[in-house]
Design a protein around this motif. Sequence first.
Motif, PDB file in Angstrom:
ATOM      1  N   HIS A  66     -37.280   8.612 -56.833  1.00 57.21           N
ATOM      2  CA  HIS A  66     -35.879   8.986 -56.586  1.00 57.21           C
ATOM      3  C   HIS A  66     -34.922   8.112 -57.374  1.00 57.21           C
ATOM      4  O   HIS A  66     -34.795   6.913 -57.137  1.00 57.21           O
ATOM      5  CB  HIS A  66     -35.546   8.875 -55.094  1.00 57.21           C
ATOM      6  CG  HIS A  66     -34.138   9.307 -54.772  1.00 57.21           C
ATOM      7  ND1 HIS A  66     -33.785  10.628 -54.635  1.00 57.21           N
ATOM      8  CD2 HIS A  66     -32.999   8.596 -54.585  1.00 57.21           C
ATOM      9  CE1 HIS A  66     -32.490  10.711 -54.364  1.00 57.21           C
ATOM     10  NE2 HIS A  66     -31.985   9.495 -54.341  1.00 57.21           N
ATOM     11  N   HIS A  68     -31.023   8.591 -59.981  1.00 59.11           N
ATOM     12  CA  HIS A  68     -29.962   9.475 -60.502  1.00 59.11           C
ATOM     13  C   HIS A  68     -29.620   8.908 -61.874  1.00 59.11           C
ATOM     14  O   HIS A  68     -28.726   8.059 -61.993  1.00 59.11           O
ATOM     15  CB  HIS A  68     -28.697   9.443 -59.641  1.00 59.11           C
ATOM     16  CG  HIS A  68     -28.868   9.758 -58.179  1.00 59.11           C
ATOM     17  ND1 HIS A  68     -28.262  10.857 -57.589  1.00 59.11           N
ATOM     18  CD2 HIS A  68     -29.533   9.130 -57.180  1.00 59.11           C
ATOM     19  CE1 HIS A  68     -28.552  10.871 -56.285  1.00 59.11           C
ATOM     20  NE2 HIS A  68     -29.320   9.828 -56.015  1.00 59.11           N
ATOM     21  N   HIS A 214     -31.505  13.892 -49.367  1.00 58.87           N
ATOM     22  CA  HIS A 214     -31.213  12.590 -48.750  1.00 58.87           C
ATOM     23  C   HIS A 214     -31.191  12.817 -47.238  1.00 58.87           C
ATOM     24  O   HIS A 214     -30.465  13.703 -46.771  1.00 58.87           O
ATOM     25  CB  HIS A 214     -29.842  12.066 -49.184  1.00 58.87           C
ATOM     26  CG  HIS A 214     -29.715  11.782 -50.660  1.00 58.87           C
ATOM     27  ND1 HIS A 214     -29.053  12.613 -51.532  1.00 58.87           N
ATOM     28  CD2 HIS A 214     -30.157  10.739 -51.403  1.00 58.87           C
ATOM     29  CE1 HIS A 214     -29.091  12.085 -52.754  1.00 58.87           C
ATOM     30  NE2 HIS A 214     -29.757  10.957 -52.710  1.00 58.87           N
ATOM     31  N   HIS A 271     -34.721   8.120 -48.162  1.00 61.58           N
ATOM     32  CA  HIS A 271     -34.096   7.031 -47.396  1.00 61.58           C
ATOM     33  C   HIS A 271     -34.707   6.842 -46.008  1.00 61.58           C
ATOM     34  O   HIS A 271     -35.454   5.924 -45.802  1.00 61.58           O
ATOM     35  CB  HIS A 271     -32.570   7.165 -47.315  1.00 61.58           C
ATOM     36  CG  HIS A 271     -31.914   7.023 -48.653  1.00 61.58           C
ATOM     37  ND1 HIS A 271     -32.199   5.970 -49.494  1.00 61.58           N
ATOM     38  CD2 HIS A 271     -31.026   7.809 -49.325  1.00 61.58           C
ATOM     39  CE1 HIS A 271     -31.498   6.106 -50.617  1.00 61.58           C
ATOM     40  NE2 HIS A 271     -30.792   7.205 -50.548  1.00 61.58           N
ATOM     41  N   ASP A 322     -33.296   4.665 -56.444  1.00 60.75           N
ATOM     42  CA  ASP A 322     -31.949   5.203 -56.400  1.00 60.75           C
ATOM     43  C   ASP A 322     -31.271   4.866 -57.734  1.00 60.75           C
ATOM     44  O   ASP A 322     -31.942   4.465 -58.685  1.00 60.75           O
ATOM     45  CB  ASP A 322     -31.181   4.688 -55.178  1.00 60.75           C
ATOM     46  CG  ASP A 322     -30.338   5.798 -54.538  1.00 60.75           C
ATOM     47  OD1 ASP A 322     -30.109   6.829 -55.193  1.00 60.75           O
ATOM     48  OD2 ASP A 322     -29.906   5.626 -53.386  1.00 60.75           O
TER      49      ASP A 322
HETATM   50 ZN    ZN Z   1     -29.952   9.232 -54.089  1.00 61.49          ZN
END
Ligand code: ZN
Length: 414
Positions: A66, A68, A214, A271, A322
């Motif tokens: 995960h 971005h 998420h 998460h 993340d």
């Molecule tokens: Zn994220």
Amino acid sequence: MVRYHASWVLPIVEPPIRDGWIVTDRGRIVAYGAYGAVTRRAAAHAESAEVDLGNVAVLPGLVNAHTHLELSYLRDEVPPASEFVAWIRNVMAARRQQPHAAAPVILEAMDRAIAESVEFGTAVVGDISNTLVPFQSLLRSPLAAVMFFEMLGFNIADAPAFVAHACRELEALGGTDRVRTSLAAHAPYSVAPLVFRAIRHAIDRDPFVPCSVHLSESAEEVEFILNGGGPWRQLLEEIGVWNDAWRPPGVSPVQFLEESGFLNPRVLAVHGVQMTPEDLAKLAASGATLVTCPRSNGHTGAGAPPIEDFYASGVRVAIGTDSLASAPDLSVFAELATLRALAPTVPAAKLLASATIEGARGLGFDADYGTIEPGKSARVLAVTLPAESGDVEEYLVSGVQRDQIRWVEHRNAD
Ligand SMILES: [Zn+2]
């Protein structure tokens, strides 16, 4: 063919092998094993070149399940927060000054982040995108990836049309066997129930693609899904997307998505900081993969994830960094060290499986990545060990640095 010798080989599918070897051919692993009684000289094969990697641990390229990438330009731009919604406000403020999605500053930051990821030993990423811009950067890179087109919309008039439009954009993009595309839902507080349903419907048409969401990241999310109030409600109203027809589900975020029929083995739930043992049992039963991003959780004010509970529940656990907006770098090894600090009793072997095969399986790349087995990609790492490293698995979750990592082979499989 090349036969590589190493002090340790970690196939992940079995315990570490001391004084091991792997043989590769045209970017694929052909075999691996231990010298045992066989001397190195006897094992030398007429057709294969011999390379001694020295005092290293050889292990599969890591999986960052995960991130971005398109937010890489926000590195060091979003200060840490003590409450999650306050952090989201900081991100929104930073993104409002965002140049065009394909502006050079964004592309350059993304390419740098990808290059760094490779240097940190990452072979596969799960990338969340709102712009689809990372696709070309990923194609140019050596990474295998699923780029998830993230759906964000709490107040959407025609959910099926909204999702169908996104699917057409993905189709126009294409995709390759190495860089794949799929859909993601942002989160239960930012995606309308009918959009969740439309995404599930679209995903179900292709039995092989994963989906991401998420989930249970912050206490504010739990409050909002339970009773429709709190800082999230306030923010949705403020930005003008509140929907009077929406009714609070009155349950936990996990139960909400389970009852919506959204959770299944192809979902990556990211998460889980606020998940209770009951939530974790539900998630485990659904077959979904939980992706933990502990350094980001500390930065955003979401809190420390209950890592020991994650592993005790039996849910599949993968690891993500993340984005660079909430993590100092995209190192999965650094994430492993944080997991170890938060969960001292979880066996190092389980943490290493999370950083490799669990992420690969969650993203649908386990046929090629995640373990050292014949037929899989030879994108494997050699991590330099100190003279006295003790337990090699424990050493690998203690904070391996970039200058200790090199790729055994640079080429991808033919
Ligand atoms: Zn994220």
